[in-house]
Design a protein around this motif. Structure first.
Motif, PDB file in Angstrom:
ATOM      1  N   VAL A   1      12.803 -76.044 -44.217  1.00 61.53           N
ATOM      2  CA  VAL A   1      13.088 -74.643 -44.527  1.00 61.53           C
ATOM      3  C   VAL A   1      14.129 -74.521 -45.634  1.00 61.53           C
ATOM      4  O   VAL A   1      14.017 -73.664 -46.526  1.00 61.53           O
ATOM      5  CB  VAL A   1      13.556 -73.917 -43.246  1.00 61.53           C
ATOM      6  CG1 VAL A   1      14.234 -72.609 -43.580  1.00 61.53           C
ATOM      7  CG2 VAL A   1      12.370 -73.664 -42.315  1.00 61.53           C
ATOM      8  N   ARG A   2      15.138 -75.387 -45.604  1.00 59.34           N
ATOM      9  CA  ARG A   2      16.202 -75.315 -46.606  1.00 59.34           C
ATOM     10  C   ARG A   2      15.639 -75.499 -48.019  1.00 59.34           C
ATOM     11  O   ARG A   2      16.065 -74.833 -48.964  1.00 59.34           O
ATOM     12  CB  ARG A   2      17.254 -76.378 -46.319  1.00 59.34           C
ATOM     13  CG  ARG A   2      18.526 -76.215 -47.150  1.00 59.34           C
ATOM     14  CD  ARG A   2      19.564 -77.260 -46.794  1.00 59.34           C
ATOM     15  NE  ARG A   2      20.006 -77.123 -45.414  1.00 59.34           N
ATOM     16  CZ  ARG A   2      19.794 -78.029 -44.463  1.00 59.34           C
ATOM     17  NH1 ARG A   2      19.113 -79.147 -44.751  1.00 59.34           N
ATOM     18  NH2 ARG A   2      20.239 -77.841 -43.249  1.00 59.34           N
ATOM     19  N   GLY A   3      14.677 -76.377 -48.156  1.00 58.15           N
ATOM     20  CA  GLY A   3      14.099 -76.604 -49.478  1.00 58.15           C
ATOM     21  C   GLY A   3      13.039 -75.583 -49.862  1.00 58.15           C
ATOM     22  O   GLY A   3      12.965 -75.160 -51.018  1.00 58.15           O
ATOM     23  N   ALA A   4      12.217 -75.171 -48.888  1.00 61.25           N
ATOM     24  CA  ALA A   4      11.088 -74.280 -49.189  1.00 61.25           C
ATOM     25  C   ALA A   4      11.504 -72.829 -49.366  1.00 61.25           C
ATOM     26  O   ALA A   4      10.775 -72.049 -49.995  1.00 61.25           O
ATOM     27  CB  ALA A   4      10.035 -74.385 -48.090  1.00 61.25           C
ATOM     28  N   CYS A   5      12.655 -72.443 -48.817  1.00 66.92           N
ATOM     29  CA  CYS A   5      13.052 -71.035 -48.819  1.00 66.92           C
ATOM     30  C   CYS A   5      14.333 -70.778 -49.607  1.00 66.92           C
ATOM     31  O   CYS A   5      15.048 -69.807 -49.341  1.00 66.92           O
ATOM     32  CB  CYS A   5      13.230 -70.542 -47.386  1.00 66.92           C
ATOM     33  SG  CYS A   5      11.802 -70.832 -46.314  1.00 66.92           S
ATOM     34  N   ALA A   6      14.626 -71.641 -50.582  1.00 70.22           N
ATOM     35  CA  ALA A   6      15.870 -71.511 -51.344  1.00 70.22           C
ATOM     36  C   ALA A   6      15.946 -70.181 -52.094  1.00 70.22           C
ATOM     37  O   ALA A   6      17.007 -69.554 -52.173  1.00 70.22           O
ATOM     38  CB  ALA A   6      16.005 -72.688 -52.323  1.00 70.22           C
ATOM     39  N   ALA A   7      14.822 -69.736 -52.656  1.00 65.17           N
ATOM     40  CA  ALA A   7      14.815 -68.477 -53.415  1.00 65.17           C
ATOM     41  C   ALA A   7      15.137 -67.289 -52.509  1.00 65.17           C
ATOM     42  O   ALA A   7      15.850 -66.360 -52.915  1.00 65.17           O
ATOM     43  CB  ALA A   7      13.458 -68.274 -54.082  1.00 65.17           C
ATOM     44  N   TYR A   8      14.653 -67.310 -51.278  1.00 65.11           N
ATOM     45  CA  TYR A   8      14.910 -66.226 -50.341  1.00 65.11           C
ATOM     46  C   TYR A   8      16.373 -66.219 -49.897  1.00 65.11           C
ATOM     47  O   TYR A   8      16.985 -65.156 -49.747  1.00 65.11           O
ATOM     48  CB  TYR A   8      13.986 -66.351 -49.129  1.00 65.11           C
ATOM     49  CG  TYR A   8      12.541 -66.041 -49.448  1.00 65.11           C
ATOM     50  CD1 TYR A   8      11.985 -64.807 -49.125  1.00 65.11           C
ATOM     51  CD2 TYR A   8      11.724 -66.972 -50.092  1.00 65.11           C
ATOM     52  CE1 TYR A   8      10.662 -64.515 -49.409  1.00 65.11           C
ATOM     53  CE2 TYR A   8      10.412 -66.687 -50.390  1.00 65.11           C
ATOM     54  CZ  TYR A   8       9.885 -65.459 -50.058  1.00 65.11           C
ATOM     55  OH  TYR A   8       8.578 -65.163 -50.361  1.00 65.11           O
ATOM     56  N   ALA A   9      16.931 -67.416 -49.691  1.00 60.47           N
ATOM     57  CA  ALA A   9      18.348 -67.505 -49.322  1.00 60.47           C
ATOM     58  C   ALA A   9      19.230 -66.997 -50.451  1.00 60.47           C
ATOM     59  O   ALA A   9      20.236 -66.317 -50.213  1.00 60.47           O
ATOM     60  CB  ALA A   9      18.693 -68.952 -48.973  1.00 60.47           C
ATOM     61  N   SER A  10      18.844 -67.303 -51.679  1.00 57.73           N
ATOM     62  CA  SER A  10      19.609 -66.836 -52.837  1.00 57.73           C
ATOM     63  C   SER A  10      19.555 -65.314 -52.951  1.00 57.73           C
ATOM     64  O   SER A  10      20.569 -64.658 -53.214  1.00 57.73           O
ATOM     65  CB  SER A  10      19.059 -67.478 -54.108  1.00 57.73           C
ATOM     66  OG  SER A  10      19.728 -67.011 -55.251  1.00 57.73           O
ATOM     67  N   PHE A  11      18.387 -64.743 -52.730  1.00 54.58           N
ATOM     68  CA  PHE A  11      18.234 -63.287 -52.774  1.00 54.58           C
ATOM     69  C   PHE A  11      19.042 -62.630 -51.659  1.00 54.58           C
ATOM     70  O   PHE A  11      19.698 -61.602 -51.868  1.00 54.58           O
ATOM     71  CB  PHE A  11      16.758 -62.921 -52.649  1.00 54.58           C
ATOM     72  CG  PHE A  11      16.490 -61.443 -52.586  1.00 54.58           C
ATOM     73  CD1 PHE A  11      16.746 -60.625 -53.673  1.00 54.58           C
ATOM     74  CD2 PHE A  11      15.986 -60.863 -51.427  1.00 54.58           C
ATOM     75  CE1 PHE A  11      16.501 -59.255 -53.617  1.00 54.58           C
ATOM     76  CE2 PHE A  11      15.733 -59.504 -51.360  1.00 54.58           C
ATOM     77  CZ  PHE A  11      15.999 -58.695 -52.461  1.00 54.58           C
ATOM     78  N   ALA A  12      19.029 -63.226 -50.469  1.00 59.21           N
ATOM     79  CA  ALA A  12      19.784 -62.680 -49.341  1.00 59.21           C
ATOM     80  C   ALA A  12      21.283 -62.697 -49.626  1.00 59.21           C
ATOM     81  O   ALA A  12      22.009 -61.775 -49.245  1.00 59.21           O
ATOM     82  CB  ALA A  12      19.486 -63.478 -48.074  1.00 59.21           C
ATOM     83  N   GLU A  13      21.744 -63.738 -50.287  1.00 65.40           N
ATOM     84  CA  GLU A  13      23.174 -63.832 -50.622  1.00 65.40           C
ATOM     85  C   GLU A  13      23.588 -62.701 -51.562  1.00 65.40           C
ATOM     86  O   GLU A  13      24.638 -62.076 -51.376  1.00 65.40           O
ATOM     87  CB  GLU A  13      23.451 -65.188 -51.273  1.00 65.40           C
ATOM     88  CG  GLU A  13      24.905 -65.412 -51.640  1.00 65.40           C
ATOM     89  CD  GLU A  13      25.140 -66.745 -52.316  1.00 65.40           C
ATOM     90  OE1 GLU A  13      26.294 -67.052 -52.643  1.00 65.40           O
ATOM     91  OE2 GLU A  13      24.154 -67.491 -52.543  1.00 65.40           O
ATOM     92  N   ALA A  14      22.747 -62.418 -52.557  1.00 65.73           N
ATOM     93  CA  ALA A  14      23.055 -61.330 -53.497  1.00 65.73           C
ATOM     94  C   ALA A  14      22.933 -59.978 -52.804  1.00 65.73           C
ATOM     95  O   ALA A  14      23.734 -59.070 -53.050  1.00 65.73           O
ATOM     96  CB  ALA A  14      22.118 -61.406 -54.696  1.00 65.73           C
TER      97      ALA A  14
END
Length: 328
Positions: free
Chosen positions: A137-150
């Motif tokens: 999950v950490r590798g496959a969902c990096a873009a979503y985690a980045s969007f959530a942070e912003a």
């Protein structure tokens, strides 16, 4: 849909069990837009038991149950409930990751943003999740985690910039995910208006447009406030003469008070039912042959905090009376 509902009910040993028929029922309901049927099943008969011997289900059946059930709930605007189902999918016991884990986690992140304004497990899953799924999950969902942070910063400009950077990843996952991300992005304005109700008694439409970063000025601010009043997201009234908004307390609305009391009573009843379910499950496990044998082996080997009995015919040094313990 009706025959599949009947088949699902007939295949259940109890109301708590997951069956193979759930996948067929939920898939058909999603395909024909009958999300209400799925929501009714999830609400009235939540799954607490997965018994492969009795029903033939496997890990993938549970993942599909959570994914399809969550998809139906988010389509109905029940983002918090949908996020909970998606999180169950990614934290279920697993020895190896699957594509369904990443798909469920992506939906979990976006639903959490819509429900709470932030995502607690965007970049990493809870500690009780499978390590293999964690890495996947950490590798496959990096873009979503980045969007959530912003998104969590509350800045519309920052969230838009991060959405633009991750747009390719959203599009690659399909139009559904792109629309869901756009819905989350658009909800930032409404979230900013809700925050104003916590700190202001009244505010001008111009100030609301500025604080919520609405590009349409007073006209757009008025439209957003009216929509939120209609949806009962906030309690307020607009003064057309002064172009201002007065925020009201939900306690002043008798209907809101009744709804809140009913929701609280429902939550208490649900908590009591869950506590009773856990107690019965604990009693069942303690009485099971497998548990008794396992704990007996631990006690006999001294791993359960007790003292191991000496082998027959052997004495413990210092044990004059032969009771198995060293004498004082």
């Amino acid at each position: 849909v009706a025959p599949l509902r009947a088949a699902t009910r007939a295949a259940r040993p109890t109301r708590d069990h997951l069956t193979k028929q759930h996948t067929f029922l939920f898939s058909a309901c999603v395909a024909c837009g009958r999300h209400d049927v799925i929501a009714a099943d999830v609400d009235s008969c939540p799954v607490f038991e997965t018994d492969p011997i009795a029903t033939g289900v496997d890990a993938m059946d549970y993942l599909k149950y959570c994914d399809l059930g969550g998809t139906a709930l988010l389509s109905l605007g029940r983002y918090a409930d949908a996020a909970e189902l998606f999180l169950r999918a990614t934290t279920a016991p697993a020895t190896a990751p699957a594509a369904a884990h990443a798909s469920a986690h992506k939906k979990y992140v976006l639903c959490s943003l819509l429900a709470e304004g932030a995502c607690a497990f965007a970049s990493s899953l809870p500690k009780y999740a499978s390590p293999a799924v964690q890495r996947h999950v950490r590798g496959a969902c990096a873009a979503y985690a980045s969007f959530a942070e912003a998104y969590a910063t509350g800045s519309v400009a920052a969230a838009r910039a991060r959405f633009a950077e991750s747009r390719e990843a959203f599009d690659r996952d399909g139009k559904f995910m792109t629309r869901l991300a756009e819905t989350a992005l658009g909800s930032l304005h409404r979230r900013a208006v809700r925050k104003l109700t916590e700190t202001h008694i009244s505010s001008s439409l111009a100030d609301i447009a500025c604080d919520a970063q609405l590009t349409g000025g007073e006209a757009e601010a008025e439209r957003v406030v009216l929509e939120m009043i209609d949806a009962r997201e906030i309690y307020a009234k607009i003064d057309a003469s002064t172009r201002s908004v007065t925020f009201l307390d939900a306690a002043d609305d008798p209907f809101a008070a009744e709804e809140e009391a009913a929701a609280l009573a429902g939550a208490v009843a649900e908590a009591r039912a869950l506590a009773e379910r856990v107690r019965r499950k604990d009693d069942t496990l303690r009485a099971s042959r497998a548990y008794v044998n396992a704990t007996a082996d631990l006690v006999s080997s001294g791993q359960a905090g007790g003292k191991a009995k000496p082998e027959e015919g052997k004495r413990i040094p210092g044990d004059a009376d032969g009771d198995g313990e060293e004498d004082d």
